[in-house]
Design a protein around this motif. Sequence first.
Motif, mmCIF file in Angstrom:
data_model
loop_
_atom_site.group_PDB
_atom_site.id
_atom_site.type_symbol
_atom_site.label_atom_id
_atom_site.label_comp_id
_atom_site.label_asym_id
_atom_site.label_seq_id
_atom_site.Cartn_x
_atom_site.Cartn_y
_atom_site.Cartn_z
ATOM 1 N N UNK A 180 3.116 -4.666 4.520
ATOM 2 C CA UNK A 180 3.978 -5.554 5.010
ATOM 3 C C UNK A 180 4.363 -6.437 3.831
ATOM 4 N N UNK A 181 3.576 -6.211 2.801
ATOM 5 C CA UNK A 181 3.955 -7.215 1.783
ATOM 6 C C UNK A 181 4.819 -6.558 0.720
ATOM 7 N N UNK A 182 5.515 -5.634 0.861
ATOM 8 C CA UNK A 182 6.485 -5.051 0.157
ATOM 9 C C UNK A 182 7.980 -5.157 0.800
ATOM 10 N N UNK B 10 -2.758 -4.112 -1.077
ATOM 11 C CA UNK B 10 -3.076 -5.121 -0.659
ATOM 12 C C UNK B 10 -3.887 -4.818 0.590
ATOM 13 N N UNK B 11 -4.995 -5.109 0.812
ATOM 14 C CA UNK B 11 -5.917 -4.715 2.123
ATOM 15 C C UNK B 11 -5.526 -5.432 3.030
ATOM 16 N N UNK B 12 -5.044 -6.843 2.880
ATOM 17 C CA UNK B 12 -4.775 -7.741 3.787
ATOM 18 C C UNK B 12 -3.570 -7.480 4.573
ATOM 19 N N UNK B 13 -2.718 -6.763 3.881
ATOM 20 C CA UNK B 13 -1.127 -6.482 4.520
ATOM 21 C C UNK B 13 -1.159 -5.208 4.721
ATOM 22 N N UNK B 14 -2.020 -4.409 4.623
ATOM 23 C CA UNK B 14 -1.777 -2.608 4.724
ATOM 24 C C UNK B 14 -2.506 -2.357 6.159
ATOM 25 N N UNK B 15 -1.774 -1.567 6.844
ATOM 26 C CA UNK B 15 -2.041 -1.036 8.183
ATOM 27 C C UNK B 15 -2.011 0.515 8.311
ATOM 28 N N UNK B 16 -2.695 0.990 8.909
ATOM 29 C CA UNK B 16 -2.610 2.585 9.232
ATOM 30 C C UNK B 16 -1.738 2.735 10.444
ATOM 31 N N UNK C 282 -11.085 -1.811 4.525
ATOM 32 C CA UNK C 282 -10.134 -1.089 3.468
ATOM 33 C C UNK C 282 -10.457 -1.585 1.746
ATOM 34 N N UNK D 93 -13.343 -5.579 11.110
ATOM 35 C CA UNK D 93 -12.169 -5.075 10.609
ATOM 36 C C UNK D 93 -12.055 -3.676 9.744
ATOM 37 N N UNK D 94 -10.766 -3.228 9.528
ATOM 38 C CA UNK D 94 -10.809 -1.891 8.970
ATOM 39 C C UNK D 94 -11.538 -2.209 7.532
ATOM 40 N N UNK E 149 0.302 7.311 8.153
ATOM 41 C CA UNK E 149 1.046 6.439 7.205
ATOM 42 C C UNK E 149 0.248 5.056 6.853
#
Lengths: 435, 151
Positions: free
Chosen positions: B78-80, B49-55, B11, B8-9, B74
Amino acid sequence: MTTTLTPAPDQIALVDCVSFYANAERVFDPTLHDRPTLVLSNNDGCVVAACPLVKALDPEIMGKPWFKIRAWCQANDVQARSSNYELYGSLSSRVATILGRFSAWQEVYSIDESWLKLRGTPEELEPLGQEIRQAVLQLTGIPVRVAIGPTKTLAKVAALGIKKNPAFNGVLDLRRFPEEQLSRILDSLHVTDLWGVAGRNSKRLAALGIHTAKELRDADAKWLRKRFSVVMERTILELRGQKCIELETQPPTAKDQLIYSRSFSRKLTDPDEMHQVLSIYAQRVSARLRAQGSVAGVLSVWASTGWADEGTVPHSAHRSVPLLVPTDDPIALTKAACVILPDLFPTPGIRYARAGVVLTGLSAADGIQFLPVFQSEFDDRGIGDVLDEITRKLGPQSVGVGRGGLKTPPGWEMKRAMLSKRCTTHWDELPVAVA
Amino acid sequence: MQASQPEPLALDGPLILPLAPEAVACGFPSPAEGYWSGDLDLIKHLIRDPASTFVWKAAGHSMTGAGINDGDLLLVDRGINPAPGRIVVAIVDGDYTVKRLDVIQGRTVLVAENRDYADIVLHEHTEMSVWGVVTWILSRPTIRRGVRPLR
């Protein structure tokens, strides 16, 4: 102990991802959203995962070889993907992280399942289960189910209920059923539907008059332990609500075994190629070993023909090599893996389909000290570190030991023709949004 | 060539792990002792939040006014809550697009921030959902010489 101060016993929740591989594919591909989607095994061999839309078209789809269903998929708009383990692994660890926020006790059980300990009444825990579903779906895009019961075995029963009845909306606490209703539910389940009851025991249980989960629960546990095993006794006690299988919440700081095994993209009939394969596998697994700071005590190596391959003489070979001194040295491990070579191709007409290297007896690299006489000839050379440094800079195929160093691109590397983008692990495969 | 195992990334890992000056055992004690508590951690700064952040990667020019250029990275969380006014990655009729979410005269609009591009006004038949909220835009500065700003 006073009863008034005894806290309510912990409940066990099984959180599992719904059609995980197919739904992981959907996170970054909206065109799959409402289309039947399936995922193929290594080398695009056969179906390893299928969403309910596919299973509705063909309930027997699992395990079918790709070449046999290809035309059918096209005719029915069934979308097939190669297994994108990079993506699945990334999403899986994100899901597990989020689940860990809901409980201090978590056991990550598989790529798409976690056990959690929760405390509360069904009236409290079912809304919490919905909250868990909502959080995981929003943060990762993966739908999950939350099955709750007093024991692992009963939580698995709740999971069956959720799958069978959409009215539960993905969450069920088995305690919501009164005693006699639970008995009826257990009586509707065959013993082999239960977690921990192997199919091969079905006949022997039937001979004793035990067919359903209820009959098993009400059987004599001690007596069945003698006839079967302690596993059977545990299942019975767990069905009665007595916890026997604890959560393994201590995450192993390092894996206690490392495996590198793959199917080849084409069958191998050449001893030199097998030599190259095993050299490379040994070096890849030794890189993982060094990455976690361990040394291995035993190396096992195996190779086999395809189980359904009619074009080969079936053959499989296996060797275990105890390493005199636990080591992480790629040369020592490559040498050890190659002890199997003389066992291969004992007769003509053999073509191998897969091979693997397994390291066990792992211990911390800095936790052992040996008298010089036991030190293997490879220690202190630091070859592993040098290899790791080079591959980090120049890529995994830039350097290798022995046959693993041959520059010819190995033709047997895994085939993944329908691979989706590895959106979360590869900088050159990021998802793209049109601005 | 495939990565051998899902990785996994990373982060949540810190960028660097310098030695604390307190660890120096001999000599004059560091005057910085007690003031040093680790270098700046860019990952922590950028990622809530690394669990919900994607690049993600932006492709196209419709959001240049908002500072998003073709090829920019970008960070999408997803958590916002995708409140009106936020820049979002949205799915419109099966395609991903990055636009500013707004509600204008009761209609949800995905606003383009470039006059050459039209806004996407949602109608009853348009299928739209928000995938995540853009939290950072990562651009490289251009390299150019002889530039004189207009006054």
